[in-house]
Design an enzyme around this catalytic site. Structure first.
Site, PDB file in Angstrom:
ATOM      1  N   LYS A 182       0.854  -1.190   0.000  1.00 38.08           N
ATOM      2  CA  LYS A 182       0.000   0.000   0.000  1.00 38.08           C
ATOM      3  C   LYS A 182       0.888   1.238   0.000  1.00 38.08           C
ATOM      4  CE  LYS A 182      -3.156   2.694   2.978  1.00 38.08           C
ATOM      5  NZ  LYS A 182      -4.030   2.717   4.177  1.00 38.08           N
ATOM      6  N   LYS A 184     -10.104  13.032   7.972  1.00 39.99           N
ATOM      7  CA  LYS A 184      -9.632  12.618   9.297  1.00 39.99           C
ATOM      8  C   LYS A 184      -9.631  13.806  10.247  1.00 39.99           C
ATOM      9  CE  LYS A 184      -6.446   8.878   8.041  1.00 39.99           C
ATOM     10  NZ  LYS A 184      -7.163   7.833   8.795  1.00 39.99           N
ATOM     11  N   GLU A 220      -9.426   3.801   2.207  1.00 42.67           N
ATOM     12  CA  GLU A 220      -8.916   3.883   0.828  1.00 42.67           C
ATOM     13  C   GLU A 220      -7.862   2.832   0.516  1.00 42.67           C
ATOM     14  OE1 GLU A 220      -7.609   5.473   3.248  1.00 42.67           O
ATOM     15  OE2 GLU A 220      -5.482   5.124   2.884  1.00 42.67           O
ATOM     16  N   ASP A 229       1.672   6.426   5.544  1.00 41.84           N
ATOM     17  CA  ASP A 229       0.692   5.491   4.993  1.00 41.84           C
ATOM     18  C   ASP A 229       1.194   4.797   3.719  1.00 41.84           C
ATOM     19  OD1 ASP A 229      -1.707   4.279   5.568  1.00 41.84           O
ATOM     20  OD2 ASP A 229      -2.928   5.697   4.418  1.00 41.84           O
ATOM     21  N   ARG A 288      -7.717  -0.337   1.044  1.00 39.16           N
ATOM     22  CA  ARG A 288      -8.271  -1.551   0.422  1.00 39.16           C
ATOM     23  C   ARG A 288      -8.686  -1.306  -1.020  1.00 39.16           C
ATOM     24  NH1 ARG A 288     -12.656  -1.749   5.169  1.00 39.16           N
ATOM     25  NH2 ARG A 288     -10.910  -0.705   6.179  1.00 39.16           N
ATOM     26  N   ASP A 318      -2.521  10.302   3.523  1.00 37.67           N
ATOM     27  CA  ASP A 318      -3.922   9.918   3.701  1.00 37.67           C
ATOM     28  C   ASP A 318      -4.645  10.957   4.564  1.00 37.67           C
ATOM     29  OD1 ASP A 318      -6.346   8.673   3.964  1.00 37.67           O
ATOM     30  OD2 ASP A 318      -5.624   7.061   5.290  1.00 37.67           O
ATOM     31  N   ASP A 370     -12.144   7.247   3.688  1.00 36.19           N
ATOM     32  CA  ASP A 370     -10.939   7.029   4.483  1.00 36.19           C
ATOM     33  C   ASP A 370     -10.537   5.544   4.517  1.00 36.19           C
ATOM     34  OD1 ASP A 370      -8.767   7.684   6.028  1.00 36.19           O
ATOM     35  OD2 ASP A 370      -9.905   7.956   7.894  1.00 36.19           O
TER      36      ASP A 370
HETATM   37  N1  BES Z   1      -4.189   4.628   6.907  1.00 33.35           N
HETATM   38  C1  BES Z   1      -5.346   4.437   7.689  1.00 33.35           C
HETATM   39  C2  BES Z   1      -5.127   3.453   8.854  1.00 33.35           C
HETATM   40  C3  BES Z   1      -4.302   3.961   9.992  1.00 33.35           C
HETATM   41  C4  BES Z   1      -4.795   4.888  10.865  1.00 33.35           C
HETATM   42  C5  BES Z   1      -3.055   3.435  10.206  1.00 33.35           C
HETATM   43  C6  BES Z   1      -4.033   5.310  11.935  1.00 33.35           C
HETATM   44  C7  BES Z   1      -2.297   3.827  11.292  1.00 33.35           C
HETATM   45  C8  BES Z   1      -2.786   4.768  12.155  1.00 33.35           C
HETATM   46  C9  BES Z   1      -6.469   3.872   6.833  1.00 33.35           C
HETATM   47  O1  BES Z   1      -6.495   4.322   5.529  1.00 33.35           O
HETATM   48  C10 BES Z   1      -7.747   4.292   7.474  1.00 33.35           C
HETATM   49  O2  BES Z   1      -7.995   5.467   7.524  1.00 33.35           O
HETATM   50  N2  BES Z   1      -8.541   3.327   7.935  1.00 33.35           N
HETATM   51  C11 BES Z   1      -9.752   3.631   8.590  1.00 33.35           C
HETATM   52  C12 BES Z   1     -10.772   2.606   8.169  1.00 33.35           C
HETATM   53  C13 BES Z   1     -12.172   2.927   8.615  1.00 33.35           C
HETATM   54  C14 BES Z   1     -12.671   4.163   7.902  1.00 33.35           C
HETATM   55  C15 BES Z   1     -13.057   1.754   8.328  1.00 33.35           C
HETATM   56  C16 BES Z   1      -9.498   3.552  10.102  1.00 33.35           C
HETATM   57  O3  BES Z   1      -8.729   2.716  10.543  1.00 33.35           O
HETATM   58  O4  BES Z   1     -10.058   4.387  10.808  1.00 33.35           O
HETATM   59 ZN    ZN Z   2      -4.723   4.919   4.732  1.00 27.78          ZN
HETATM   60 MN    MN Z   3      -7.575   6.141   5.360  1.00 27.31          MN
END
Ligand code: BES
Ligand code: ZN
Ligand code: MN
Length: 488
Positions: free
Chosen positions: A262, A274, A346, A285, A348, A267, A344
């Site tokens: 990835k 966020k 994204e 990210d 996947r 992000d 968010d």
């Molecule tokens: N890159 C983030 C995951 C992340 C967040 C990694 C904080 C490390 C620290 C990912 O793209 C994300 O935002 N995931 C969301 C998914 C949710 C919207 C289902 C998350 O984890 O909040």
């Molecule tokens: Zn992300």
């Molecule tokens: Mn995200």
């Protein structure tokens, strides 16, 4: 760092520094039992006085040590042998490396027989890894410092080719992890998708056996990678899809192992923006992508006689008038449609098209690496990488190797009842599964695109970087784990 071999006895060696490992034992006599006579009495004095206890990771520098020709003696405590694990060994060697790199020395001699009781190549490699790892210091976007005149450039071992070789290999793995760390640490305004692509080209210039191919947005649109491209729509930075091949198996029909990273270079969350706190950390990210680059460097440096392919989906996730919105439906490379309920989620959306793309390589197995879910950090903290797989044998291999090399992961399930959480009224699949089991539903999403091969997913949201204080920065994990897997 160079590795040399020396045949002089420890007490007679002319060097800036001799490094000796001391186990913590029931008695001082037992701790120093394996040392040469001249050295043993000195170390015994240091332990008797209480200056040195040989606790795991304790490091003591002795100037002009009596009985030694060397200018310095560095002692490193190895802790109790019954408590030693690959992880604790990494910590000891890292503490040692930090001290050595702070000393104004150009060379150091490592007394492998005391530093690595048993002298297993795996442990010697870990020592090399730690020495390379601790030589890295981020200063790319800091005003230029004075060049260091005394930099540890040479380490020597005894006159044993197997030992020297293991140390060199460890150094190479450490250098790969350092590439991963540097790419991770670079800010989002430098490390863009195009920058990652240029670094892949750069890698193949340095390691000519690596073949690199880059797809731009037109090329991706043409083959139908609309899901990946949908993440990039809100950004002014164009997306790139990066393919790095190391095809060195003497059997030309051998199936490749494939890594998928990835590479979200920043992000913001997109329209599902966020919250502001710690958003800067979303420059990390792309650590999955950086892991792929680091691993490809290592497999090339080690000249592994294997077929290994790394691919990276590189995009920036931004809000804008052109960005995807909650409720939008996009068509993936696989033909399945996705309802994007949260922009968010994204990672996947990027990975699913990459996972479909790699079907064309007829892989022996595929491992993707992604900072995919904050939920993984909640579940496992910052010690274990999340491991999810539809293949028990592959999962077991990664679990075992992770413990063995001291770069551990912990398995979470992918099971049918969780899949239902991704049902959508408007597309084949929704991109989020609600509040529960966030790491599992993310992996369930990915699993819909991996039917063609054996697959495992590593969620490195907790392990790819350190968040606080002076240690803040990319960790280089899970390069050691993946290199071990690629070697098998
Ligand atoms: N890159 C983030 C995951 C992340 C967040 C990694 C904080 C490390 C620290 C990912 O793209 C994300 O935002 N995931 C969301 C998914 C949710 C919207 C289902 C998350 O984890 O909040
Ligand atoms: Zn992300
Ligand atoms: Mn995200």
């Amino acid at each position: 760092m160079d590795v040399q071999r020396a045949s002089t006895s420890l007490t007679q060696l002319q060097t800036d520094c001799v490094v000796v490992g001391i186990p913590e034992a029931e008695s001082v006599e037992a701790s120093v039992a394996e040392l040469e006579h001249g050295l043993a009495s000195l170390v015994q004095d240091l332990m008797d006085s209480g200056d040195f206890k040989a606790k795991a990771g304790q490091v003591l520098v002795v100037q002009r040590p009596m009985g030694l020709v060397a200018k310095r003696l560095v002692l490193v405590g190895l802790g109790r042998s019954d408590k030693r694990t690959a992880w604790s060994e990494r910590e000891c060697f890292t503490a040692l490396g930090q001290t050595l790199h702070q000393l104004p020395i150009k060379s150091a001699h490592l007394d492998i027989s005391s530093l690595v009781p048993g002298q297993t190549t795996a442990s010697i490699e870990r020592l090399g890894y730690a020495l390379a790892y601790t030589s890295y210091h981020y200063d790319t976007t800091k005003p230029r410092k004075e060049p260091k005149t005394h930099q540890l450039g040479t380490v020597s071992t005894g006159d044993d080719a197997i030992v020297a070789d293991a140390l060199s290999q460890g150094l190479m793995i450490g250098e790969g992890a350092n590439l991963t760390r540097e790419l991770g640490n670079l800010p989002g305004n430098t490390c863009t998708p195009r920058y990652l692509a240029s670094q892949a080209e750069h890698l193949s210039a340095r390691y000519p056996k690596l073949e690199v191919e880059i797809l731009d947005e037109d090329a991706m649109a043409e083959i139908g990678m609309h899901c990946l491209l949908s993440v990039s729509r809100g950004s002014d930075e164009p997306a790139r899809f990066i393919i790095i091949k190391h095809m060195q198996d003497p059997d030309p029909t051998a199936k490749p192992k494939v890594l998928v990273g990835k590479g979200v270079t920043f992000d913001t969350g997109g329209i599902s923006l966020k919250p502001g706190s710690a958003m800067d950390e979303m420059k990390f990210d792309m650590c999955g992508a950086a892991t792929v680059m680091g691993c490809m460097q290592v497999v090339s440096a080690l000249a592994l006689p294997k077929n290994i392919i790394g691919v990276i989906g590189a995009v920036e996730n931004m809000p804008s008038g052109r960005a995807i919105k909650p409720g939008d439906v996009v068509t993936t490379l696989s033909g399945q449609t996705v309802e994007i309920l949260n922009t968010d989620a994204e990672g996947r959306l990027v990975l699913c098209d990459a996972l479909t793309y790699v079907e064309r390589f007829d892989p022996e197995a595929v491992v993707d690496i992604a900072t995919l879910t904050g939920a993984c950090l909640v579940a496992l903290g910052k010690h274990n990488t999340g491991l999810l797989s539809t293949d028990d044998a592959l999962a077991e291999t990664l679990l075992t190797l992770g413990r063995e090399v001291g770069d551990p992961c912990w398995r979470l399930p992918i099971e049918e009842p969780y899949q239902k959480l991704l049902d959508s009224n408007f597309a084949d699949i929704a991109n989020i599964g609600g509040r529960d089991a966030g790491t599992i539903t993310a992996a369930c999403f990915l699993s819909r695109f991996t039917d063609a091969y054996r697959w495992a997913h590593l969620d490195i949201a907790g392990t790819a970087w350190f968040s606080s204080g002076k240690a803040k920065g990319a960790s280089g994990r899970p390069v050691p784990l993946l290199v071990e897997w690629l070697r098998q």
